[in-house]
Design an enzyme around this catalytic site. Structure first.
Site, PDB file in Angstrom:
ATOM      1  CE1 TYR A   1      -3.474   2.753   0.756  1.00 49.22           C
ATOM      2  CE2 TYR A   1      -2.203   3.210   2.738  1.00 49.22           C
ATOM      3  CZ  TYR A   1      -3.209   3.555   1.846  1.00 49.22           C
ATOM      4  OH  TYR A   1      -3.927   4.713   2.051  1.00 49.22           O
TER       5      TYR A   1
ATOM      6  CD  GLU B   1      -8.003   7.970   5.835  1.00 51.45           C
ATOM      7  OE1 GLU B   1      -7.930   7.854   7.077  1.00 51.45           O
ATOM      8  OE2 GLU B   1      -7.050   7.735   5.070  1.00 51.45           O
TER       9      GLU B   1
ATOM     10  CD1 TRP C   1      -3.802   1.915   5.923  1.00 45.87           C
ATOM     11  CD2 TRP C   1      -5.846   2.758   6.171  1.00 45.87           C
ATOM     12  NE1 TRP C   1      -4.341   2.095   4.671  1.00 45.87           N
ATOM     13  CE2 TRP C   1      -5.599   2.605   4.785  1.00 45.87           C
ATOM     14  CE3 TRP C   1      -7.089   3.265   6.581  1.00 45.87           C
ATOM     15  CZ2 TRP C   1      -6.533   2.951   3.802  1.00 45.87           C
ATOM     16  CZ3 TRP C   1      -8.022   3.602   5.598  1.00 45.87           C
ATOM     17  CH2 TRP C   1      -7.732   3.451   4.242  1.00 45.87           C
TER      18      TRP C   1
END
Length: 207
Positions: A32, A54, A62
């Site tokens: 990522y 988010e 995350w």
């Protein structure tokens, strides 16, 4: 084998590339970081997806959201705002029963409401732009140049202003910290540590 630069808090991997610690230990996070994080996203659907994820990330890691992203995309029609804006109570119950995503009713309802707000934005920003133009309109005049985690802010005057404007437009789960994370993720600011192989890679800011 990896070497850690204690000054910059970067790790140089076996491939010779320097990354922050958070992106050096998990293959998913590394991929990522190397290919997505901080790269410009300027289309409505892409920004709606990132804004939604988010919001779901709030209070979670995350990595958790990233692992669930395929399920999120399936559950939310690839984050097509027009489709999500039409979700009804049956869809809410379907999503609450979906173990593949984060089953938080408030966040699910906010995502549906944010899709409706995204649709409503069209034609109201600048020369007819929508969510992308609004969000990118809060790009600062300069970006941070952090050498360590402690030098990376959690919010900024621009993320505070963006948060206020989005809330005024009917968006939820768009606090200043969440909006700064969004700005980092989509290239509006570059908080790659100085010395990282990704710093300046977005083309938005000079390295």
């Amino acid at each position: 084998m990896t070497d850690t630069d204690l000054t910059s808090e970067l790790v140089t991997g076996a491939d010779g590339l320097a990354r922050p610690l958070w992106a050096a230990r998990d293959p998913l996070l590394q991929a990522y970081y190397d290919t997505e994080w901080g790269m410009p996203i300027r289309d409505e659907q892409g920004l709606f997806e990132r804004l939604s994820l988010e919001g779901f990330q709030s209070g979670l890691s995350w990595a958790t959201i990233l692992r669930k992203r395929p399920a999120f995309r399936e559950a939310f029609a690839d984050f097509d705002p027009d489709i999500v804006a039409e979700f009804d109570e049956a869809d809410v119950e379907r999503l609450m029963a979906d173990a593949g995503i984060v089953r938080n009713r408030a966040k699910i309802l906010a995502t549906i409401g944010n899709a409706r707000a995204t649709v409503a934005l069209r034609g109201t920003v600048g020369d007819g732009g929508g969510l992308a133009e609004l969000v990118w309109g809060f790009r600062p005049e300069e970006t941070p140049a952090p050498h360590s985690y402690t030098e990376i802010p959690s919010s900024s005057p621009e993320s505070i202003a963006l948060s206020k404007e989005l809330k005024r437009r009917g968006f939820r789960f768009v606090g200043p910290t969440t909006m700064f994370a969004l700005m980092e993720a989509v290239g509006i600011v570059d908080t790659h540590l100085v010395g990282s192989h990704r710093r300046g890679s977005s083309g938005v800011w000079a390295s």
